[in-house]
Design a protein around this motif. Structure first.
Motif, PDB file in Angstrom:
ATOM      1  N   LEU A   1      -9.090  52.271 -32.519  1.00  0.00           N
ATOM      2  CA  LEU A   1      -8.089  53.153 -31.925  1.00  0.00           C
ATOM      3  C   LEU A   1      -7.904  54.435 -32.737  1.00  0.00           C
ATOM      4  N   PRO A   2      -7.374  55.488 -32.106  1.00  0.00           N
ATOM      5  CA  PRO A   2      -7.055  56.711 -32.855  1.00  0.00           C
ATOM      6  C   PRO A   2      -6.001  56.425 -33.929  1.00  0.00           C
ATOM      7  N   PRO A   3      -5.939  57.243 -34.977  1.00  0.00           N
ATOM      8  CA  PRO A   3      -4.997  56.990 -36.072  1.00  0.00           C
ATOM      9  C   PRO A   3      -3.539  56.977 -35.641  1.00  0.00           C
TER      10      PRO A   3
ATOM     11  N   PHE B   1     -13.079  55.394 -39.628  1.00  0.00           N
ATOM     12  CA  PHE B   1     -14.393  55.788 -39.115  1.00  0.00           C
ATOM     13  C   PHE B   1     -15.105  56.732 -40.092  1.00  0.00           C
ATOM     14  N   ASP B   2     -14.350  57.529 -40.830  1.00  0.00           N
ATOM     15  CA  ASP B   2     -14.905  58.492 -41.771  1.00  0.00           C
ATOM     16  C   ASP B   2     -15.306  57.869 -43.110  1.00  0.00           C
TER      17      ASP B   2
ATOM     18  N   MET C   1     -10.052  52.543 -26.975  1.00  0.00           N
ATOM     19  CA  MET C   1     -10.904  51.782 -27.885  1.00  0.00           C
ATOM     20  C   MET C   1     -12.234  52.485 -28.148  1.00  0.00           C
ATOM     21  N   ARG C   2     -12.564  53.511 -27.383  1.00  0.00           N
ATOM     22  CA  ARG C   2     -13.807  54.265 -27.555  1.00  0.00           C
ATOM     23  C   ARG C   2     -13.594  55.521 -28.406  1.00  0.00           C
ATOM     24  N   TRP C   3     -12.369  55.819 -28.752  1.00  0.00           N
ATOM     25  CA  TRP C   3     -12.013  57.075 -29.420  1.00  0.00           C
ATOM     26  C   TRP C   3     -12.869  57.342 -30.651  1.00  0.00           C
ATOM     27  N   HIS C   4     -13.080  56.322 -31.475  1.00  0.00           N
ATOM     28  CA  HIS C   4     -13.792  56.507 -32.750  1.00  0.00           C
ATOM     29  C   HIS C   4     -15.197  57.062 -32.567  1.00  0.00           C
TER      30      HIS C   4
END
Length: 157
Positions: free
Chosen positions: A79-81, A26-27, A9-12
């Motif tokens: 989360l990551p993509p 996120f982008d 959950m911290r990936w972004h």
């Protein structure tokens, strides 16, 4: 939340690499706008950003049937993509079934979720298994994903 999921959950914020193009929400400009508008929300990297998806269908592929089903699903964009669009990470929060489309009454079905999201926006104390500490978790519903007829129903048109 389990330790590995709490880390994902911290990936972004911790592992995402800005490459100059959009490969994750996120982008997006919208994500950055939320960060600028609500800095107290964005400074806590564990706060959750959700997307809501909904669309109706007739069961068994029978388009002449009057019966319809409308699943309402939340996706977690922290989360990551390679995770956030996988079924284990979706939350089906509502399943509207009936002899017809919910139409403009969609908001009646969504009201309990709206009340809970308002409570989560204000914050609830939560335990982070990764850092082994409590923190004030806040949640923001960022966008909806649907076709135009469902958009009309969700917006009350």
């Amino acid at each position: 939340m389990e330790k590995e999921m709490a880390k994902k959950m911290r990936w972004h914020k911790e592992e995402n690499i800005e490459e100059g193009f959009m490969r994750h929400p996120f982008d997006s400009i919208e994500w950055k706008y939320l960060d600028e508008r609500y800095p107290t929300f964005s400074t806590e990297l564990r706060n959750v950003r959700l997307g809501l998806a909904s669309d109706g269908f007739q069961p068994n592929g029978n388009m002449s049937s009057n019966y319809s089903i409308w699943p309402v699903v939340l996706a977690t964009y922290n989360l990551p993509p390679w995770y956030y669009m996988k079924s284990p990470y979706f939350m089906m929060i509502l399943l509207i079934m009936g002899p017809k489309c919910p139409g403009n009454d969609f908001e009646v079905y969504l009201q309990p979720m709206i009340e809970e999201l308002n409570e989560l926006w204000n914050g609830v104390e939560t335990y982070d298994a990764h850092s082994k500490s409590n923190f004030l978790l806040r949640v923001a519903l960022r966008w909806t994903i649907n076709d135009f007829p469902a958009y009309g129903n969700l917006s009350g048109w």
